[in-house]
Motif scaffolding. Sequence first.
Motif, PDB file in Angstrom:
ATOM      1  N   THR A  90     -48.735 -28.286  31.956  1.00  0.00           N
ATOM      2  CA  THR A  90     -47.308 -28.011  32.157  1.00  0.00           C
ATOM      3  C   THR A  90     -47.045 -26.508  32.225  1.00  0.00           C
ATOM      4  O   THR A  90     -46.405 -26.015  33.163  1.00  0.00           O
ATOM      5  N   SER A  91     -47.523 -25.770  31.243  1.00  0.00           N
ATOM      6  CA  SER A  91     -47.306 -24.329  31.226  1.00  0.00           C
ATOM      7  C   SER A  91     -48.066 -23.651  32.366  1.00  0.00           C
ATOM      8  O   SER A  91     -47.572 -22.710  32.985  1.00  0.00           O
ATOM      9  N   GLY A  92     -49.291 -24.132  32.650  1.00  0.00           N
ATOM     10  CA  GLY A  92     -50.080 -23.549  33.724  1.00  0.00           C
ATOM     11  C   GLY A  92     -49.418 -23.707  35.076  1.00  0.00           C
ATOM     12  O   GLY A  92     -49.388 -22.763  35.881  1.00  0.00           O
ATOM     13  N   ARG A  93     -48.889 -24.884  35.345  1.00  0.00           N
ATOM     14  CA  ARG A  93     -48.214 -25.113  36.636  1.00  0.00           C
ATOM     15  C   ARG A  93     -46.998 -24.216  36.776  1.00  0.00           C
ATOM     16  O   ARG A  93     -46.731 -23.663  37.855  1.00  0.00           O
ATOM     17  N   ARG A  94     -46.236 -24.078  35.692  1.00  0.00           N
ATOM     18  CA  ARG A  94     -45.052 -23.220  35.763  1.00  0.00           C
ATOM     19  C   ARG A  94     -45.467 -21.763  35.975  1.00  0.00           C
ATOM     20  O   ARG A  94     -44.825 -21.022  36.734  1.00  0.00           O
ATOM     21  N   ALA A  95     -46.536 -21.330  35.313  1.00  0.00           N
ATOM     22  CA  ALA A  95     -47.032 -19.967  35.503  1.00  0.00           C
ATOM     23  C   ALA A  95     -47.408 -19.734  36.959  1.00  0.00           C
ATOM     24  O   ALA A  95     -47.058 -18.706  37.564  1.00  0.00           O
ATOM     25  N   ILE A  96     -48.130 -20.683  37.554  1.00  0.00           N
ATOM     26  CA  ILE A  96     -48.546 -20.553  38.955  1.00  0.00           C
ATOM     27  C   ILE A  96     -47.334 -20.500  39.877  1.00  0.00           C
ATOM     28  O   ILE A  96     -47.286 -19.697  40.824  1.00  0.00           O
ATOM     29  N   GLU A  97     -46.355 -21.315  39.599  1.00  0.00           N
ATOM     30  CA  GLU A  97     -45.138 -21.333  40.421  1.00  0.00           C
ATOM     31  C   GLU A  97     -44.448 -19.965  40.413  1.00  0.00           C
ATOM     32  O   GLU A  97     -44.092 -19.420  41.474  1.00  0.00           O
ATOM     33  N   ASP A  98     -44.266 -19.383  39.236  1.00  0.00           N
ATOM     34  CA  ASP A  98     -43.571 -18.092  39.144  1.00  0.00           C
ATOM     35  C   ASP A  98     -44.422 -16.954  39.712  1.00  0.00           C
ATOM     36  O   ASP A  98     -43.903 -16.060  40.391  1.00  0.00           O
ATOM     37  N   LEU A  99     -45.730 -16.990  39.454  1.00  0.00           N
ATOM     38  CA  LEU A  99     -46.596 -15.926  39.939  1.00  0.00           C
ATOM     39  C   LEU A  99     -46.774 -15.998  41.454  1.00  0.00           C
ATOM     40  O   LEU A  99     -46.895 -14.966  42.124  1.00  0.00           O
ATOM     41  N   GLU A 100     -46.782 -17.202  42.016  1.00  0.00           N
ATOM     42  CA  GLU A 100     -46.844 -17.347  43.472  1.00  0.00           C
ATOM     43  C   GLU A 100     -45.592 -16.753  44.122  1.00  0.00           C
ATOM     44  O   GLU A 100     -45.667 -16.055  45.133  1.00  0.00           O
ATOM     45  N   ARG A 101     -44.467 -17.020  43.522  1.00  0.00           N
ATOM     46  CA  ARG A 101     -43.219 -16.457  44.053  1.00  0.00           C
ATOM     47  C   ARG A 101     -43.226 -14.941  43.941  1.00  0.00           C
ATOM     48  O   ARG A 101     -42.800 -14.231  44.849  1.00  0.00           O
ATOM     49  N   CYS A 102     -43.709 -14.441  42.814  1.00  0.00           N
ATOM     50  CA  CYS A 102     -43.841 -13.001  42.600  1.00  0.00           C
ATOM     51  C   CYS A 102     -44.743 -12.386  43.671  1.00  0.00           C
ATOM     52  O   CYS A 102     -44.417 -11.350  44.271  1.00  0.00           O
ATOM     53  N   ARG A 103     -45.891 -13.009  43.911  1.00  0.00           N
ATOM     54  CA  ARG A 103     -46.840 -12.488  44.903  1.00  0.00           C
ATOM     55  C   ARG A 103     -46.229 -12.456  46.300  1.00  0.00           C
ATOM     56  O   ARG A 103     -46.359 -11.465  47.040  1.00  0.00           O
ATOM     57  N   LYS A 104     -45.553 -13.526  46.685  1.00  0.00           N
ATOM     58  CA  LYS A 104     -44.963 -13.592  48.025  1.00  0.00           C
ATOM     59  C   LYS A 104     -43.898 -12.522  48.223  1.00  0.00           C
ATOM     60  O   LYS A 104     -43.812 -11.898  49.288  1.00  0.00           O
ATOM     61  N   LEU A 105     -43.071 -12.303  47.196  1.00  0.00           N
ATOM     62  CA  LEU A 105     -42.042 -11.265  47.298  1.00  0.00           C
ATOM     63  C   LEU A 105     -42.674  -9.878  47.360  1.00  0.00           C
ATOM     64  O   LEU A 105     -42.213  -9.013  48.122  1.00  0.00           O
ATOM     65  N   ALA A 106     -43.728  -9.657  46.562  1.00  0.00           N
ATOM     66  CA  ALA A 106     -44.406  -8.359  46.584  1.00  0.00           C
ATOM     67  C   ALA A 106     -44.994  -8.087  47.964  1.00  0.00           C
ATOM     68  O   ALA A 106     -44.943  -6.956  48.474  1.00  0.00           O
ATOM     69  N   GLU A 107     -45.542  -9.124  48.595  1.00  0.00           N
ATOM     70  CA  GLU A 107     -46.087  -8.969  49.952  1.00  0.00           C
ATOM     71  C   GLU A 107     -44.966  -8.733  50.957  1.00  0.00           C
ATOM     72  O   GLU A 107     -45.059  -7.863  51.838  1.00  0.00           O
ATOM     73  N   GLU A 108     -43.890  -9.488  50.819  1.00  0.00           N
ATOM     74  CA  GLU A 108     -42.764  -9.367  51.760  1.00  0.00           C
ATOM     75  C   GLU A 108     -42.139  -7.976  51.724  1.00  0.00           C
ATOM     76  O   GLU A 108     -41.805  -7.405  52.770  1.00  0.00           O
ATOM     77  N   TYR A 109     -41.983  -7.407  50.531  1.00  0.00           N
ATOM     78  CA  TYR A 109     -41.303  -6.118  50.402  1.00  0.00           C
ATOM     79  C   TYR A 109     -42.268  -4.926  50.416  1.00  0.00           C
ATOM     80  O   TYR A 109     -41.838  -3.785  50.317  1.00  0.00           O
ATOM     81  N   GLY A 110     -43.563  -5.196  50.512  1.00  0.00           N
ATOM     82  CA  GLY A 110     -44.526  -4.104  50.610  1.00  0.00           C
ATOM     83  C   GLY A 110     -44.775  -3.386  49.299  1.00  0.00           C
ATOM     84  O   GLY A 110     -44.780  -2.156  49.255  1.00  0.00           O
ATOM     85  N   PHE A 111     -45.000  -4.166  48.220  1.00  0.00           N
ATOM     86  CA  PHE A 111     -45.343  -3.597  46.916  1.00  0.00           C
ATOM     87  C   PHE A 111     -46.811  -3.908  46.625  1.00  0.00           C
ATOM     88  O   PHE A 111     -47.127  -4.914  45.984  1.00  0.00           O
ATOM     89  N   PRO A 112     -47.753  -3.079  47.086  1.00  0.00           N
ATOM     90  CA  PRO A 112     -49.176  -3.443  46.979  1.00  0.00           C
ATOM     91  C   PRO A 112     -49.688  -3.558  45.548  1.00  0.00           C
ATOM     92  O   PRO A 112     -50.492  -4.444  45.246  1.00  0.00           O
ATOM     93  N   VAL A 113     -49.256  -2.665  44.654  1.00  0.00           N
ATOM     94  CA  VAL A 113     -49.739  -2.733  43.271  1.00  0.00           C
ATOM     95  C   VAL A 113     -49.284  -4.033  42.613  1.00  0.00           C
ATOM     96  O   VAL A 113     -50.063  -4.720  41.938  1.00  0.00           O
TER      97      VAL A 113
END
Length: 283
Positions: A90-113
């Motif tokens: 349960t916690s792992g799936r939620r972590a993946i969901e939030d981190l995937e969203r974080c990664r996609k936004l970082a890629e979209e806005y050009g935040f490489p770090v």
Amino acid sequence: GLALITLGRSLRQQGGLWVSSEYSVEDCRAFFNQAAGYLDRAVDVFEGPVQEPIRLVEALSELGCTYRDRAKLAQGTADDPSKLAALTRTSGRRAIEDLERCRKLAEEYGFPVQYVDACEDLAETYFLLHDYDNASFWLDRAEVKVPDEYKFEEGRPPADIPEDECVEAFWLHMGKVELLRGNLAFDRGPEDDSIPARHKVLAETAKHYMLSVAYSETYSERAVALGATFRQMYDRFKSCTSEDLDYLRKEALPELSDKYAIDLSRLGRFFEDTLGLALEREP
């Protein structure tokens, strides 16, 4: 919004102190729950009234790491196997969901770090769930985003980057990537129990740990990440036989040091102390 992120991060860090028993397990669960509440509110702030993408990425990163750390707590303390599996999933799936969203936004806005950080956090979450293939996949995605001039290659250290152009966080994240690669190599284990197979895994593990220490030292000689690296190295190598530890100390590490032109002073001292203690425990 910034106050909510800071509260969430602080409570997440308090929750992680269950490992050292500074707080009870119940208190740490409460810290993680409070952290998630504050960080959910932070996400709402930066999705709505305050349009700051970098802060939204930061809030999602902390939120994902909070659920990942809550899964670690479940793994380390649950005594019922079925309950442990449910809590971790349960916690792992939620972590993946939030981190995937974080990664996609970082890629979209050009935040490489932030993109590299999110990929490494995803890898760590999948590793926690024993999904080693996905863990390796996200480590590859993290590393490919780091410019080559920040990387150790055989025979040469990272490039001498002008201070005003240097993004030191890349070294910090490469240290985390290599640490997790070392854990993956060791935990996957050898193909069989023969000495050559065991030594191959040990050399691969030691290579990644050596690079992790080198990256962390490049980032800062007092990097907190060094402590995590040494602890995780010890947790794994302490289970090795005296013969395997002797191979690491006398053959694998010197060869790796020569190949990558890395000064093993600090790592060497750690290995001498740690492996020496482990050898003394042998009957």
